[in-house]
Design an enzyme around this catalytic site. Structure first.
Site, PDB file in Angstrom:
ATOM      1  CG  HIS A 110      -1.979  -1.012   1.243  1.00 15.11           C
ATOM      2  ND1 HIS A 110      -2.662  -1.388   0.112  1.00 15.11           N
ATOM      3  CD2 HIS A 110      -2.503  -1.741   2.261  1.00 15.11           C
ATOM      4  CE1 HIS A 110      -3.557  -2.312   0.430  1.00 15.11           C
ATOM      5  NE2 HIS A 110      -3.481  -2.551   1.719  1.00 15.11           N
ATOM      6  NE  ARG A 134     -14.049   0.183  -4.560  1.00 13.73           N
ATOM      7  CZ  ARG A 134     -14.490  -0.596  -3.586  1.00 13.73           C
ATOM      8  NH1 ARG A 134     -13.651  -0.982  -2.623  1.00 13.73           N
ATOM      9  NH2 ARG A 134     -15.749  -0.985  -3.548  1.00 13.73           N
ATOM     10  CB  SER A 142     -14.445  -0.103   0.705  1.00 18.82           C
ATOM     11  OG  SER A 142     -13.987  -1.414   0.894  1.00 18.82           O
ATOM     12  CE1 TYR A 200     -12.877  -3.240  -6.069  1.00 10.01           C
ATOM     13  CE2 TYR A 200     -14.868  -2.333  -7.066  1.00 10.01           C
ATOM     14  CZ  TYR A 200     -14.250  -3.174  -6.149  1.00 10.01           C
ATOM     15  OH  TYR A 200     -15.017  -3.958  -5.316  1.00 10.01           O
ATOM     16  CE  LYS A 257     -23.822  -2.821   1.052  1.00 11.97           C
ATOM     17  NZ  LYS A 257     -24.566  -1.547   0.931  1.00 11.97           N
ATOM     18  N   GLY A 258     -18.446  -5.200  -2.671  1.00 15.25           N
ATOM     19  CA  GLY A 258     -17.732  -5.284  -3.935  1.00 15.25           C
ATOM     20  C   GLY A 258     -18.470  -4.663  -5.107  1.00 15.25           C
TER      21      GLY A 258
END
Length: 293
Positions: A110, A134, A142, A200, A257-258
């Site tokens: 990260h 993303r 998230s 994403y 949830k994605g």
């Protein structure tokens, strides 16, 4: 009186600041300093992403591509673990343990290019770096839910509210610092052939295409049927089962949830406007466009 965001983070015994960036407890100053001397192998694959931007999703895709290509018999669980971490259940830092891992190694981080090992920020030879991005609204939501679940699991005090977290995220004061500095730091390398950038949202829209793109980048020949098989195995529902059964505690709380657009369940109109303004200020003229739907 409610605490300000700054006071809340100052009171959090589970984070610390190194060179202006706040890190979770598993990322120590010693680890970050040792990163400078980390050695890469010519067949290393690095996945770099801001937290909650799709790191584990990309790991599953890469692992299945390598498996299908006969390059590894390791599971994604065998490859999991951030480069900069020292995990409580492991006696040595991850960057030390990676020295003993079989090739090809899949290395997760990260970190920004400024804080990652120079060999990752400036890769040579056949090293491959996959950067997953993303949109910041879904990333923030998230991240908030992940943090709350992780803190509950390990007996840490919760973040007081979504509003608290949003202010921290917007100001770049939560763990791993400023979202925009992170993505733009890597985005500057978009013309370097060692790098592949994937969003994403594009992966959600056409996963087989993303799998094919990654396979080509990794120079693994695959037919259409194999690509479809991997894409199906890496859908959210399929991958959630694998993550839920991981031997790593933080991985079991990863999948929620994605979806794209979940930010609408949390953001107020004012928060949405504030982040839109931040995006405009930070991204204008960079060529990077993020999708929120």
């Amino acid at each position: 009186m409610a605490k300000t965001s700054a006071n809340f983070m100052d009171d959090d015994d589970f984070t610390h600041v190194v060179k202006g960036i706040r890190y979770p407890p598993d990322v120590t100053k010693d680890n970050l300093e040792a990163m400078v001397n980390f050695d890469l192998r010519d067949d290393d694959i690095i996945i770099a992403a801001f937290p909650k931007a799709g790191t584990n999703w990309m790991l599953e895709i890469v692992n299945k591509i390598l498996s299908a290509g006969g390059r590894t018999d390791a599971s994604s669980d065998d490859m999991v673990g951030k480069l900069e971490f020292t995990y409580p259940h492991e006696p040595r830092p991850r960057h030390v343990m990676l020295q003993e891992c079989a090739s090809p190694r899949v290395i997760l981080t990260h970190l920004t290019p400024d804080t990652a090992p120079p060999v990752i920020a400036h890769p040579q030879n056949n090293v491959k770096v996959i950067v997953v991005m993303r949109n910041p609204k879904d990333t923030a939501v998230s991240y908030f839910h992940f943090e709350q679940k992780l803190r509950s699991r390990f007996g840490r005090k919760p973040i007081p509210s979504w509003d608290e977290f949003f202010q921290l995220f917007l100001a770049g004061k939560h763990t791993y610092g400023c979202y925009f500095d992170h993505v733009l730091g890597w985005w500057e390398r978009r013309d370097d052939p060692h790098f592949l950038f994937l969003k994403y949202e594009d992966m959600k829209q056409d996963l087989p295409k993303a799998v094919k793109t990654v396979a080509e980048f990794l120079q693994v020949k695959m037919d259409d049927a194999s690509i479809e098989t991997i894409a199906h195995a890496c859908t959210f529902s399929s991958m959630k089962a694998a993550l839920d059964n991981s031997r790593y505690g933080d991985r079991t709380v990863n999948a929620r949830k994605g979806i794209v657009g979940d930010w609408k369940t949390m953001f107020t109109d004012e928060q949405s406007r504030m982040l839109d303004l931040k995006c405009k200020t930070k991204l204008e003229g960079t060529g990077l466009h993020l999708n929120f739907e």
